[in-house]
Scaffold this active site. Structure first.
Site, short mmCIF file in Angstrom:
data_model
loop_
_atom_site.label_atom_id
_atom_site.label_comp_id
_atom_site.label_asym_id
_atom_site.label_seq_id
_atom_site.Cartn_x
_atom_site.Cartn_y
_atom_site.Cartn_z
N ASP A 102 0.83 -1.15 0.06
CA ASP A 102 0.12 -0.07 -0.11
C ASP A 102 1.00 1.34 -0.05
O ASP A 102 1.97 1.35 0.54
CB ASP A 102 -0.87 -0.13 1.24
N ASN A 139 -9.84 -3.20 -7.35
CA ASN A 139 -9.19 -2.11 -8.21
C ASN A 139 -9.67 -1.85 -9.41
O ASN A 139 -8.86 -0.92 -10.10
CB ASN A 139 -7.60 -2.85 -8.17
#
Length: 242
Positions: A17, A65
């Site tokens: 991340d 995503n």
């Protein structure tokens, strides 16, 4: 570092991340953060080998995503293609096997070809498992396993009584791999984001605040030291607690 035989670290999973935020802080487009993130992978891979860790799982692209801008998604898959083309020879030399967790049928044809070639070229490798989670969602994986088991019951291949935790695990993408011992999510976010929920049942969680492109081998070793300092009881108690 001292390593307790009861808590040997075999499988480490990463949520990589902070790539976009890393780029934004530098005045760069988000996709260059993903490029820096891909470049970081090989360093952490090398440290896994040095630490005698047997499995590395990477959350490369989740089912959620797809909600990101199309241009960013295209860049991400392009960087993935470049990574494998650049690194596949050394991965083979290291004896590392590439596997994929997730449904890659929705990915660009070029990316599917690159991935399938990496899987084929490394299928006989035994030293290490490089698990890339692509178009992966933990809930979807569990539903998929349930459907596979239901189909086997329907076709009289197994009985309902045969379904236990081991049978269920054997129908996950990670069949045959040890459960995750350590989950590391960079950039300070405190959630697992639908990542390997079954496999994380008894994992230790560490959430470094630095973004993935800044997650060096030294930072990884700090996490490993933290892991080995923890008291893993797996639902039991220690002798001094009795």
């Amino acid at each position: 570092m001292a390593k307790s035989k009861e808590i040997k670290l075999k499988h480490v999973a990463f949520i990589m991340d902070g790539n976009g935020r890393w780029a934004k802080r530098r005045g760069l487009p988000r996709h260059l953060g993903h490029k820096a993130g891909c470049d970081r992978i090989i360093d952490i891979y090398e440290e896994c080998l040095a630490q005698d860790i047997k499995v590395m799982s990477l959350y490369a692209f989740s089912t959620e995503n797809w909600n990101r801008p199309k241009d960013e998604i295209n860049h991400l898959f392009n960087y993935l293609d470049i990574f494998f083309k650049k690194q596949i020879k050394r991965i083979i030399k290291d004896g590392s096997r590439v596997i994929i967790s997730g449904d890659i049928s929705a990915l660009p044809k070029k990316t599917q070809k690159t991935i399938n070639e990496a899987i084929e070229k490394t299928k006989e490798c035994k030293n290490f498992v490089f698990n890339i989670c692509l178009n992966y969602g933990g809930k979807a994986e569990i539903v998929r396993a349930a459907k596979l088991l239901a189909e086997e019951v329907k076709n009289n291949k197994i009985k309902i009584e045969d379904i236990d935790e081991n049978a269920f695990s054997n129908h996950l993408y990670t069949a045959g791999l040890p459960d995750v011992d350590l989950l590391i999510r960079t950039s300070g976010e405190l959630r697992t984001s639908n990542y390997l929920p079954w496999q994380l049942a008894y994992a230790e969680f560490i959430f470094p605040e630095i973004p993935w492109p800044d997650f060096t081998k030294e930072e990884f070793r700090k996490c490993i030291n933290e892991y080995y300092s923890r008291n893993r009881r797996f639902g039991g108690i220690n002798d001094d607690e009795k």
